[in-house]
Design an enzyme around this catalytic site. Structure first.
Site, short mmCIF file in Angstrom:
data_model
loop_
_atom_site.label_atom_id
_atom_site.label_comp_id
_atom_site.label_asym_id
_atom_site.label_seq_id
_atom_site.Cartn_x
_atom_site.Cartn_y
_atom_site.Cartn_z
N PHE A 123 -3.34 5.56 4.69
CA PHE A 123 -2.09 6.33 4.67
C PHE A 123 -1.47 6.27 6.05
CE2 PHE A 123 0.73 9.89 5.27
CZ PHE A 123 1.47 9.85 4.10
N ASP B 65 -4.59 4.32 14.09
CA ASP B 65 -3.68 5.39 13.65
C ASP B 65 -4.47 6.69 13.71
OD1 ASP B 65 -2.13 7.24 12.39
OD2 ASP B 65 -1.59 5.99 10.68
N LYS C 220 1.56 14.67 14.58
CA LYS C 220 1.01 15.92 14.06
C LYS C 220 0.68 16.93 15.18
CE LYS C 220 0.01 14.49 9.43
NZ LYS C 220 -0.42 13.20 8.91
C1 LIG Z 1 0.49 12.14 8.41
C2 LIG Z 1 0.12 10.75 8.76
C3 LIG Z 1 1.10 9.79 9.06
C4 LIG Z 1 2.58 10.06 8.90
O1 LIG Z 1 3.06 11.11 9.65
P1 LIG Z 1 4.45 11.80 9.24
O2 LIG Z 1 4.73 12.71 10.38
O3 LIG Z 1 4.22 12.52 7.96
O4 LIG Z 1 5.44 10.71 9.09
C5 LIG Z 1 0.67 8.55 9.48
N1 LIG Z 1 -0.64 8.25 9.59
C6 LIG Z 1 -1.60 9.14 9.30
C7 LIG Z 1 -3.04 8.75 9.46
C8 LIG Z 1 -1.26 10.41 8.85
O5 LIG Z 1 -2.21 11.28 8.52
#
Ligand SMILES: *Cc1c(COP(=O)(O)O)cnc(C)c1O
Length: 400
Positions: A140, A225, A254
């Site tokens: 994701f 990520d 985040k």
């Molecule tokens: C939440 C998330 C994203 C995307 O972040 P947004 O602020 O919702 O665009 C990307 N990578 C990971 C691993 C995430 O958990």
């Protein structure tokens, strides 16, 4: 107005791209949130790990208010006196040399992908428009069209094609597959050190180190990520630290703003983000002084309040407590730090009903991937609060 009234309004006037639990939150503090009727809940989702520092952390809110009264947005056409300090402090904290600030996580992922492609053409010498990026199954990384172009989740893609070319997918957790998939055109491998939305999936020990070494050997960038797994969530500043590697790029978001404002960033040594020249890439709000001030305070809180250590310690405790529950439904309890997934057996008929029952008892969790309950409370949580949650979790996991 009562909860039901707000729910009806949202259903009527809002697009239905989410299926939230029907709790209408009015205010929050630390690990606790309160609905419009005043009922209190322990938040075990922490806005998908965006509020690692706890809801409305007083120090972060103070900075937010003070900065809001001074200057909020300059655009990058001009400079401001917060962004340089954020970049410096992030580099000092992480050991990287260059920071590129954005807003949402997906934008930061896009930024890393653009940097990797440009690095491929300008530095590695890949032929124009031939760059390949390798990603993993069950990943994701956000919801933009390019990002869903390498998703393996049917629902995230259905109806949104055509997709961005240039991605290859390999199974998560098997380093040999990376070796096989790399060609002379491969510029990067993008991976979550622990998959969050995929169900809190921890790869086999040694996977990150092995894939990192394969990347090094083949002159391929390793992109971590860490938007969800980073900033203390797994009990280290970054989850990749468990395997002693140093990715070429790290993507954060985040918790970078303690949930107070959207702030994300890409980190690298000079060589990689150095491929961007003025005008190559940007964002109107990226690096704005309000977000930068909030992010500076958020990382300060993370360090000064020892939240990373707390996540490590209490994560072990929480998992231990969860493993002790005599439940007919639980298949596995896994995770690192306060990033915990409880996978239910297929016969349990899905995690949603357990999350709804937990909500009734005052514990907010969200199912991920049908049959996983994620426990990821703010990192300010105390042992007594985990005990409070566990009294309720035990009852729910034991129900029919
Ligand atoms: C939440 C998330 C994203 C995307 O972040 P947004 O602020 O919702 O665009 C990307 N990578 C990971 C691993 C995430 O958990």
């Amino acid at each position: 107005m009562l909860s039901q009234d707000y729910i009806q309004l949202e259903e009527k006037f809002g697009a239905h791209n989410y299926h939230p639990l029907d709790v209408v939150i009015d205010r929050a503090e630390g690990v606790w949130v309160y609905d419009v009727e005043g009922k209190k809940y322990l938040d075990c989702l922490a806005a998908y790990s965006a509020v690692n520092q706890g809801h409305c952390h007083p120090k972060i809110i103070k900075v937010l208010k003070e900065q809001a009264e001074k200057v909020t947005l300059t655009s990058r056409a001009f400079r401001n006196n917060q962004l340089p300090l954020l970049c410096k402090e992030l580099c000092e904290l992480t050991g990287y040399e260059t920071v590129l600030p954005m807003n949402s996580g997906a934008e930061a992922v896009e930024t890393a992908l653009k940097a990797a492609r440009k690095w491929g053409y300008k530095t590695k010498g890949v032929k124009d428009n031939a760059a390949e990026i390798i990603a993993c199954t069950n990943n994701f990384a956000g919801r933009t069209i390019t990002v869903i172009s390498f998703s393996t989740e049917d629902q995230y893609r259905d109806g949104f094609g055509p997709f961005t070319p240039g991605f290859k997918i390999i199974p998560y957790g098997d380093a040999k597959e990376l070796e096989k998939a790399i060609t002379k055109n491969t510029v990067a491998f993008i991976v979550e050190p622990v998959q969050g939305e995929g169900g809190v999936v921890v790869p086999p020990e040694g996977y990150l180190k092995e894939t990192y070494e394969i990347c090094k050997k083949n002159n391929v960038l390793f992109i971590a990520d860490e938007i969800q797994s980073g900033l203390g969530r797994t009990g280290k500043l970054f989850a990749y630290e468990y395997e002693g590697i140093k990715p070429d790029m790290v993507i954060i978001g985040k918790a970078l703003s303690g949930g107070c404002y959207p702030v994300s960033a890409v980190l690298s040594m000079k060589e990689v983000l150095g491929v961007f020249k003025p005008g190559d890439h940007g964002s109107t709000f990226g690096g704005n002084p309000l977000g930068a001030a909030v992010a500076r305070e958020s990382i300060k809180v993370l360090v000064e309040e020892n939240l990373i250590e707390n996540s490590f310690k209490l994560g072990e405790y929480f998992r231990e407590r969860l493993r002790e529950v005599q439940s007919p439904h639980v298949k596995e309890v896994r995770g690192k730090g306060l990033f915990i997934g409880v996978e239910l057996k297929p016969e349990a008929k899905g995690a949603r009903r357990f999350c709804e029952a937990l909500m009734q008892k005052g514990v907010l969790c969200k199912e991920t991937h049908e049959n996983v309950i994620r426990f990821a409370p703010p990192l300010v949580i105390k042992k007594e609060e985990i005990d409070w949650a566990m009294e309720r979790v035990e009852e729910v996991l034991r129900m029919e």
